[in-house]
Motif scaffolding. Structure first.
Motif, mmCIF file in Angstrom:
data_model
loop_
_atom_site.group_PDB
_atom_site.id
_atom_site.type_symbol
_atom_site.label_atom_id
_atom_site.label_comp_id
_atom_site.label_asym_id
_atom_site.label_seq_id
_atom_site.Cartn_x
_atom_site.Cartn_y
_atom_site.Cartn_z
ATOM 1 N N ARG A 312 68.846 127.491 51.498
ATOM 2 C CA ARG A 312 68.300 126.374 52.286
ATOM 3 C C ARG A 312 68.642 125.045 51.592
ATOM 4 N NH1 ARG A 312 66.710 125.282 56.480
ATOM 5 N NH2 ARG A 312 64.499 124.802 56.366
ATOM 6 N N SER A 313 68.544 125.011 50.256
ATOM 7 C CA SER A 313 68.839 123.756 49.551
ATOM 8 C C SER A 313 70.324 123.402 49.681
ATOM 9 C CB SER A 313 68.453 123.865 48.075
ATOM 10 O OG SER A 313 69.422 124.605 47.363
ATOM 11 N N MET A 314 71.169 124.427 49.910
ATOM 12 C CA MET A 314 72.601 124.162 50.064
ATOM 13 C C MET A 314 72.979 123.832 51.499
ATOM 14 S SD MET A 314 74.557 126.784 47.525
ATOM 15 C CE MET A 314 73.756 128.277 48.019
ATOM 16 N N GLY A 315 72.002 123.761 52.363
ATOM 17 C CA GLY A 315 72.283 123.318 53.726
ATOM 18 C C GLY A 315 72.320 124.432 54.753
ATOM 19 N N TYR A 316 71.939 125.629 54.377
ATOM 20 C CA TYR A 316 71.851 126.712 55.372
ATOM 21 C C TYR A 316 70.615 126.495 56.240
ATOM 22 C CZ TYR A 316 75.768 129.287 53.473
ATOM 23 O OH TYR A 316 77.031 129.654 53.098
ATOM 24 N N ARG A 317 70.829 126.610 57.541
ATOM 25 C CA ARG A 317 69.729 126.337 58.490
ATOM 26 C C ARG A 317 68.818 127.567 58.579
ATOM 27 N NH1 ARG A 317 74.103 125.254 62.994
ATOM 28 N NH2 ARG A 317 74.736 127.158 61.956
ATOM 29 N N PRO A 403 61.309 126.520 51.453
ATOM 30 C CA PRO A 403 62.072 126.610 50.202
ATOM 31 C C PRO A 403 61.377 125.916 49.038
ATOM 32 C CG PRO A 403 63.146 125.118 51.754
ATOM 33 C CD PRO A 403 62.054 125.803 52.497
ATOM 34 N N VAL A 404 60.671 124.830 49.348
ATOM 35 C CA VAL A 404 60.049 124.054 48.267
ATOM 36 C C VAL A 404 59.000 124.895 47.538
ATOM 37 C CG1 VAL A 404 58.616 122.051 47.767
ATOM 38 C CG2 VAL A 404 60.535 121.860 49.346
ATOM 39 N N ARG A 408 59.297 125.354 43.731
ATOM 40 C CA ARG A 408 58.215 124.804 42.900
ATOM 41 C C ARG A 408 57.563 125.936 42.090
ATOM 42 N NH1 ARG A 408 55.691 121.645 46.529
ATOM 43 N NH2 ARG A 408 56.492 119.685 45.771
ATOM 44 N N LEU B 16 49.764 117.265 48.523
ATOM 45 C CA LEU B 16 50.019 118.698 48.372
ATOM 46 C C LEU B 16 48.690 119.441 48.394
ATOM 47 C CD1 LEU B 16 52.718 118.717 45.531
ATOM 48 C CD2 LEU B 16 53.109 118.930 47.980
ATOM 49 N N SER B 50 59.197 116.480 40.518
ATOM 50 C CA SER B 50 59.909 117.463 41.355
ATOM 51 C C SER B 50 59.642 117.210 42.835
ATOM 52 C CB SER B 50 59.481 118.884 40.988
ATOM 53 O OG SER B 50 59.891 119.177 39.680
ATOM 54 N N THR B 51 58.409 116.836 43.155
ATOM 55 C CA THR B 51 58.063 116.554 44.562
ATOM 56 C C THR B 51 58.945 115.439 45.104
ATOM 57 O OG1 THR B 51 55.792 117.199 44.079
ATOM 58 C CG2 THR B 51 56.154 115.952 46.094
ATOM 59 N N TYR B 54 62.489 116.802 45.714
ATOM 60 C CA TYR B 54 62.632 117.611 46.922
ATOM 61 C C TYR B 54 62.612 116.740 48.181
ATOM 62 C CZ TYR B 54 61.532 121.442 43.703
ATOM 63 O OH TYR B 54 61.540 122.322 42.652
ATOM 64 N N LEU B 59 64.494 118.426 51.361
ATOM 65 C CA LEU B 59 63.921 119.773 51.422
ATOM 66 C C LEU B 59 62.452 119.724 51.806
ATOM 67 C CD1 LEU B 59 65.393 121.574 48.272
ATOM 68 C CD2 LEU B 59 65.565 122.365 50.621
ATOM 69 N N ASP B 60 61.841 118.565 51.629
ATOM 70 C CA ASP B 60 60.425 118.416 51.913
ATOM 71 C C ASP B 60 60.231 117.119 52.708
ATOM 72 O OD1 ASP B 60 57.763 119.015 51.896
ATOM 73 O OD2 ASP B 60 57.416 118.508 49.788
ATOM 74 N N ASP B 79 65.146 119.772 61.613
ATOM 75 C CA ASP B 79 65.461 120.602 60.455
ATOM 76 C C ASP B 79 66.954 120.942 60.349
ATOM 77 O OD1 ASP B 79 63.983 122.050 58.274
ATOM 78 O OD2 ASP B 79 65.223 123.662 59.077
ATOM 79 N N ALA B 83 69.465 119.977 57.326
ATOM 80 C CA ALA B 83 70.236 121.013 56.628
ATOM 81 C C ALA B 83 71.707 120.619 56.566
ATOM 82 C CB ALA B 83 70.073 122.353 57.340
ATOM 83 N N ARG B 86 72.114 117.919 53.947
ATOM 84 C CA ARG B 86 72.017 118.488 52.596
ATOM 85 C C ARG B 86 73.333 119.143 52.213
ATOM 86 N NH1 ARG B 86 66.920 120.406 54.018
ATOM 87 N NH2 ARG B 86 67.662 122.493 54.478
ATOM 88 N N PHE B 92 72.460 120.272 44.735
ATOM 89 C CA PHE B 92 71.235 120.563 43.975
ATOM 90 C C PHE B 92 71.552 121.387 42.737
ATOM 91 C CE2 PHE B 92 68.776 119.686 47.864
ATOM 92 C CZ PHE B 92 67.684 119.029 47.320
ATOM 93 N N PHE B 94 69.084 123.393 39.782
ATOM 94 C CA PHE B 94 67.704 123.699 39.418
ATOM 95 C C PHE B 94 67.624 124.220 37.992
ATOM 96 C CE2 PHE B 94 68.128 124.206 43.994
ATOM 97 C CZ PHE B 94 67.152 123.339 44.439
ATOM 98 N N GLN B 95 66.426 124.166 37.468
ATOM 99 C CA GLN B 95 66.232 124.553 36.069
ATOM 100 C C GLN B 95 66.623 126.008 35.809
ATOM 101 O OE1 GLN B 95 62.198 124.108 34.756
ATOM 102 N NE2 GLN B 95 62.663 124.672 32.650
ATOM 103 N N ASP B 172 66.899 119.231 39.012
ATOM 104 C CA ASP B 172 65.511 119.397 38.571
ATOM 105 C C ASP B 172 65.521 120.079 37.210
ATOM 106 O OD1 ASP B 172 62.820 119.530 38.403
ATOM 107 O OD2 ASP B 172 62.539 120.899 40.089
#
Lengths: 412, 234
Positions: A312-317, A403-404, A408, B16, B50-51, B54, B59-60, B79, B83, B86, B92, B94-95, B172
């Motif tokens: 999802r983060s890579m743009g997949y719907r 995804p978040v 998270r 949140l 992080s919020t 995103y 993403l958020d 959405d 997408a 993005r 992106f 991530f850790q 992140d």
């Protein structure tokens, strides 16, 4: 190849145990479904073919006249005159009826039969038989009698008026062989001798255990019938249209007419019930396979939550994510159905080679199976529907995963 | 707002949780990320770094304020459209690397390209190989991602974030799971590529050394950016 299909393939290939489990469920479901349908329809088709081959697709019988009866006590809900039929045994104008009915495009041929119940004797054995007085030429055109000959010669029967063809099981009962003499007891009380020219095996128990074929003129003399035929049997191009033609013949000839569907309704219902019962039972296997796939895909979704989030983060719907899991179900269903069809065909073939000594409603020495493409289509359709429903719920769940929350949760 | 910002946000509000556990995670945060710039967001755990990342990465959704991508407000877009953006504009990292386990290093890098669908298969393979070569993994293209070391996985993640030639890379804590040596190496690599290609980089980090090496440092506290400093010269 679309990205969801590509990813679905990789997901599947990396979960070989789950894939094999899901596949085996579909293969078993589809294979068993096909094999069961092949068997149940096989026996039903064997019965239908045998009964059509012996008794025709349509039969015209006794003449009737409409009778108007005055109701003694008229009711509010019924008419004062109630229509009834008065039946007269036999067909007096068989030739005329056959001449007219041959003009119908669905009629291939027809044959008059003079039928009567007699007592037969051979040595010390006695049996009640049903004599079918036939015109050999017409009857051979109309029925499968030529193919049912299990011993002896049709040629001998044709050329010898005092010869008969005896049902195979009746021959066993009377200890008869080809060339033996059988005595038939006429209604007048005297026995008349006939030579057994041949034996016939239709495969239908009630026919093979009671029927004797003789020449029409001889039968008329023996039975003392005032009419030349008790029934006319028909061979039709499309036996499925027999009920409509029977109705038409009734109106046209004012004779009782019955299609094979009406004649064999009880047995056909029995076969249909057996088929439905088998189909329901085996469908449960397919549903169980669907449940297995549901479990496997749900587990996959749970184990792939991080991957779903990263996609999802890579743009997949959402629909791409959903498609990944639907494709997995689709591929399992497709491959499972294909292998299941092959397994079903092999199973059916194997079953058809199993010897079975059946001497009841049907007579057969092996399991009878029907090869019908519709069994395969139904099996595939059931598998597809079952797997789609099983895949849809996990696929939808995967698409709805935020995804978040996953990202998270993993970064804590 | 300055002209030419790739990515920016204005007065972002974000809550949140629900009911009693509801937290005001972001309180009127505004930020701009320009081409070729490297931004660090620092602050204690739970301050909303992080919020913010995103939300900037689409993403958020923010509860208030707006996110602009190339001067266009995008927070309200459907959405599917988010997408697409993005995929096309944002990379992106991530850790915890978040590589796809069932795929090789090269295939991981190709995943965003497949979604974009602009390159044929061979061109995607070549580009992925080139990116992995740039991060020093040319000899591990076909290595399954689960068989790579932590540092190598993070470098694959960097290559993947750059796969579609994005305008901005959001990271992140990209070095949070690496030792000091690998951490420094991964950051330098990322920074060089971003600056050479006139991209922008915004990273959340707890590592003061990495933050100090960025063009901008944004300090966050209790859902607010309390200070933004340009890197000290010299």
């Amino acid at each position: 190849m679309t990205p969801p299909l590509y990813i679905a393939l990789r997901f599947l290939m990396h979960r070989k145990r789950a894939l094999l489990l899901s596949l085996s469920g579909v293969v078993c479901g589809v294979g068993f479904f096909i094999c069961m349908q092949a068997q149940t329809q096989g026996f039903a088709k064997y019965f239908i073919d045998s009964t059509l081959g012996s008794n025709g697709a349509l039969v015209v019988r006794s003449r009737f006249e409409p009778r108007q009866l005055d109701s003694i006590v008229p009711t509010k809900t019924s008419n004062t005159n109630v229509a009834h039929r008065q039946y007269f045994e036999g067909i007096t104008n068989a030739n005329e009826i056959m001449r007219v009915s041959r003009k119908f495009s669905n009629v291939v041929s027809c044959s008059p039969v003079l039928r009567g119940t007699l007592s037969a004797r051979s040595g010390f054995e006695n049996a009640t038989v049903e004599l079918y007085g036939i015109d050999p030429a017409l009857h051979l055109q109309t029925t499968d009698l030529a193919h049912q000959i299990a011993g002896g010669s049709l040629y001998d029967f044709r050329n010898k008026p005092d010869s008969v063809i005896v049902g195979s099981r009746l021959a066993q009962t009377l200890n008869l062989e080809v060339g033996d003499t059988v005595q038939l007891l006429a209604p007048g009380g005297q026995y008349r001798r006939f030579t057994v020219a041949a034996m016939a095996k239709s495969g239908v128990g009630t026919i093979d255990s009671t029927r004797v074929y003789g020449h029409l003129r001889v039968a008329q003399t023996l039975l003392h019938k005032p009419y030349p035929a008790s029934l006319i049997i028909y061979k039709l191009r499309d036996p499925d249209r027999a009920p409509a033609l029977a109705q038409h013949f009734e109106n046209l000839f004012q004779h009782d007419a019955a299609s094979w569907q009406e004649r064999e309704a009880n047995t056909l219902h029995l076969f249909l019930t057996l088929r439905l019962s088998a189909a329901i039972t085996v469908s449960l296997v397919i549903l169980l396979a669907g449940f297995g796939i549901f479990n496997v895909l749900t587990m996959t979704v749970l184990s792939k939550m991080k991957e779903i989030a990263i996609l999802r983060s890579m743009g997949y719907r959402r629909r791409d994510i959903s498609a990944i899991f639907l494709w997995q179900g689709g591929m399992i269903a497709a491959v499972g159905s294909l292998i299941g069809c092959i397994a079903g065909a092999l199973l059916s073939w194997g079953v058809s080679k199993i010897p079975i000594h059946l001497r009841g409603l049907l007579s057969t020495d092996y399991f009878v199976v029907a090869w019908d493409w519709r069994h395969y289509v139904w099996a595939i359709l059931l598998a597809m529907i079952s797997v789609f429903i099983a895949s849809y719920v996990p696929a939808r769940r995967a698409a709805q995963l935020p995804p978040v929350a996953t990202l998270r949760g993993s970064s804590v | 707002m300055k002209l030419g910002a790739f990515l920016s946000c204005q007065d972002i509000e974000r809550y949140l949780g629900e009911d009693e556990s509801r937290v005001h995670a972001l309180r009127g945060v505004s930020l701009e990320v320009e081409p070729g710039s490297v931004h660090a967001v620092v602050g204690p755990s739970g301050c909303g770094k992080s919020t913010l990342l995103y939300i900037l990465g689409l993403l958020d959704h923010p509860d208030g304020g707006s996110v602009m991508l190339e001067a266009e407000a995008v927070s309200h877009l459907p959405d599917d459209e988010l997408a697409r953006r993005r995929n096309e504009f944002i990379g992106f990292i991530f850790q915890f690397h978040f590589l796809m386990e069932d795929f090789t290093a090269q295939e991981n890098v190709m995943i965003p390209m497949r979604r974009l669908g602009r390159l044929p298969e061979t061109a995607m393979r070549d580009r992925a190989a080139g990116l992995l070569e740039a991060v020093g993994l040319s000899d591990k293209l076909q290595r399954a991602s689960r068989h790579l070391s932590g540092g190598e996985q993070q470098r694959v993640a960097i290559a993947r974030a750059l796969a579609n030639d994005p305008r901005v890379v959001l990271a992140d804590e990209p070095t949070g799971n690496l030792d000091t040596k690998n951490s420094h190496r991964a950051f330098e690599l990322l920074k060089n590529i971003v600056q050479q290609n006139q991209m922008a980089l915004l990273l959340v980090t707890h590592n003061p050394a990495i933050a100090e090496a960025c063009d901008w440092i944004h300090e966050m506290m209790d859902g607010r950016i309390i200070a933004s400093h340009a890197r000290r010269s010299g």
